[in-house]
Scaffold this active site. Sequence first.
Site, mmCIF file in Angstrom:
data_model
loop_
_atom_site.group_PDB
_atom_site.id
_atom_site.type_symbol
_atom_site.label_atom_id
_atom_site.label_comp_id
_atom_site.label_asym_id
_atom_site.label_seq_id
_atom_site.Cartn_x
_atom_site.Cartn_y
_atom_site.Cartn_z
ATOM 1 N N ASN A 48 0.821 -1.219 0.000
ATOM 2 C CA ASN A 48 0.000 0.000 0.000
ATOM 3 C C ASN A 48 0.856 1.271 0.000
ATOM 4 O OD1 ASN A 48 -2.367 -1.571 0.234
ATOM 5 N ND2 ASN A 48 -1.996 -1.771 2.430
ATOM 6 N N HIS A 139 -14.201 -1.571 6.154
ATOM 7 C CA HIS A 139 -13.044 -2.284 6.703
ATOM 8 C C HIS A 139 -13.362 -2.931 8.065
ATOM 9 C CE1 HIS A 139 -8.856 -2.523 8.405
ATOM 10 N NE2 HIS A 139 -8.637 -2.940 7.170
ATOM 11 N N GLU A 183 -15.874 4.000 3.789
ATOM 12 C CA GLU A 183 -14.524 4.287 3.296
ATOM 13 C C GLU A 183 -14.687 5.202 2.086
ATOM 14 O OE1 GLU A 183 -12.103 0.728 2.654
ATOM 15 O OE2 GLU A 183 -13.252 -0.302 4.187
ATOM 16 N N SER A 187 -10.723 -0.805 0.186
ATOM 17 C CA SER A 187 -9.381 -1.378 0.157
ATOM 18 C C SER A 187 -9.266 -2.635 -0.687
ATOM 19 C CB SER A 187 -8.926 -1.673 1.583
ATOM 20 O OG SER A 187 -9.835 -2.530 2.229
ATOM 21 N N ASP A 212 -13.492 6.934 6.261
ATOM 22 C CA ASP A 212 -12.145 6.363 6.373
ATOM 23 C C ASP A 212 -11.456 6.606 5.031
ATOM 24 O OD1 ASP A 212 -9.904 4.722 6.245
ATOM 25 O OD2 ASP A 212 -10.786 3.190 7.546
ATOM 26 N N HIS A 215 -7.144 4.799 1.961
ATOM 27 C CA HIS A 215 -6.560 4.468 0.654
ATOM 28 C C HIS A 215 -6.631 5.618 -0.337
ATOM 29 C CE1 HIS A 215 -5.679 0.312 1.607
ATOM 30 N NE2 HIS A 215 -6.768 0.371 2.359
ATOM 31 N N LYS A 240 -0.022 3.941 4.547
ATOM 32 C CA LYS A 240 -0.205 3.543 3.152
ATOM 33 C C LYS A 240 0.544 4.541 2.253
ATOM 34 C CE LYS A 240 -4.261 1.176 4.777
ATOM 35 N NZ LYS A 240 -3.543 -0.029 5.212
HETATM 36 C C1 LIG Z 1 -9.811 1.205 5.077
HETATM 37 C C2 LIG Z 1 -8.782 0.886 6.099
HETATM 38 N N1 LIG Z 1 -8.883 1.445 7.318
HETATM 39 C C3 LIG Z 1 -7.980 1.196 8.271
HETATM 40 C C4 LIG Z 1 -6.916 0.357 8.049
HETATM 41 C C5 LIG Z 1 -5.937 0.078 9.155
HETATM 42 O O1 LIG Z 1 -4.863 0.940 9.059
HETATM 43 P P1 LIG Z 1 -3.473 0.589 9.778
HETATM 44 O O2 LIG Z 1 -2.774 -0.332 8.835
HETATM 45 O O3 LIG Z 1 -2.800 1.911 9.937
HETATM 46 O O4 LIG Z 1 -3.796 -0.065 11.067
HETATM 47 C C6 LIG Z 1 -6.752 -0.211 6.793
HETATM 48 C C7 LIG Z 1 -5.549 -1.027 6.496
HETATM 49 O O5 LIG Z 1 -5.488 -2.163 6.438
HETATM 50 C C8 LIG Z 1 -7.716 0.025 5.806
HETATM 51 O O6 LIG Z 1 -7.630 -0.568 4.614
#
Ligand SMILES: Cc1ncc(COP(=O)(O)O)c(C=O)c1O
Length: 396
Positions: A48, A139, A183, A187, A212, A215, A240
Amino acid sequence: MAGSESRYQNFLEALGRERLRRDLSNVAAKDARTVEIGGRAYVNLASNDYLALRFHEALAARAGEWARCFGAGSGASRLVTGNLDLFARIEHKVAALKQKPKALIMASGFQANASVLQALFDRRAIGAEPLVFADRLNHASMHFGCKAAGVRQLRYRHGDAAHLTELLTQHQADSRPKFILTESVFSMDGDRAPIPEIVALARTHDATLIVDDAHATGILGEGGRGLSDGADIVVGTFSKALGSFGAYVACSKTMRDYLVNRCSGFIYSTALPPPVLGAIDAALDLIPGMDQKRAHVARLAARFREGAQARGYDTGASTTQIVPVIVGSADAALALSAKLRDAGFWATAIRPPTVPQGTARVRFAFTASHEAADVDLLLDVLGGMAAPQAAKAASA
Ligand SMILES: Cc1ncc(COP(=O)(O)O)c(C=O)c1O
């Protein structure tokens, strides 16, 4: 085996029979483009690190400098003695990037969603159980936060503003506080939520919109500011496109003050360490000036989507740097990933429960470290494989 361990062993064995067991691969990474596994180098299509900042000299330099000047660790949670003045500097930059009054740095994206949502949905604070309207494919960390708060989500079909409208309208006479969770870029699908429509719905129904932007931050939107314009609260990560680690919440002053008082993940966790803060700080300086890199990544992903579709593969609704090739069964996804590996590409099979049953896939993530020639070679490999039609049918 001691205690209940045999039960876990049985569970693992059942996962193995269903081809859903996960195991860790040991990797070595010396640059953003490749990953070395078992002594062999692969083109890394599973990272990522969209802007290839992970290996950027400026991030490494500031991480090293801040470790030397401010220590390898922060020593305590921010409410104790860990609130180094470095945080204020970075939070100011994040708030400016996200065009929000305030920002709050958290330990990770998962921890942020898990604990921020739990705090926001606290009945004692808001006076009633909230109504939480959530995209079905959000997520795992967002589901976790809802679960931790004891909230039953009202899930709308993925990316479907009409279904969200229907659910909001059904509940319009309900005076309980309303939230919408989505989101911005999903993802595992690489598609975008219809944020402007959702913002309008949030305003019409007096709902708090939480986006969120994990990405999208850094890689999409004007100046890399992401795709969360109009959201009330934005959660995102530095892990990411920003190339290091940690997360942020961007919001109003009131919401930030509330989180400082009520968010357990913030209150009871040691503050991020200075080297990580240094890397974040350097990445935030670079992001606004990276339009060319962003355009390069977008071109690579478009080239791959067009080529894969022309060869009969199903790339779903992707419009971003994340492009899934949806093949249906876990077996088919593992087989495709293995064939790509033989050809020198590392791309991960994504299986349930990460994605819904019947939609297992290989997820490709394009980054600034890739070249058009990588995409063309990848397409040649895909073109030499059979059965994309069967794959399409399985995922339907
Ligand atoms: C949409 C989304 N939110 C949160 C996360 C979690 O982020 P982090 O890897 O900083 O814990 C991810 C990553 O896997 C994600 O894809």
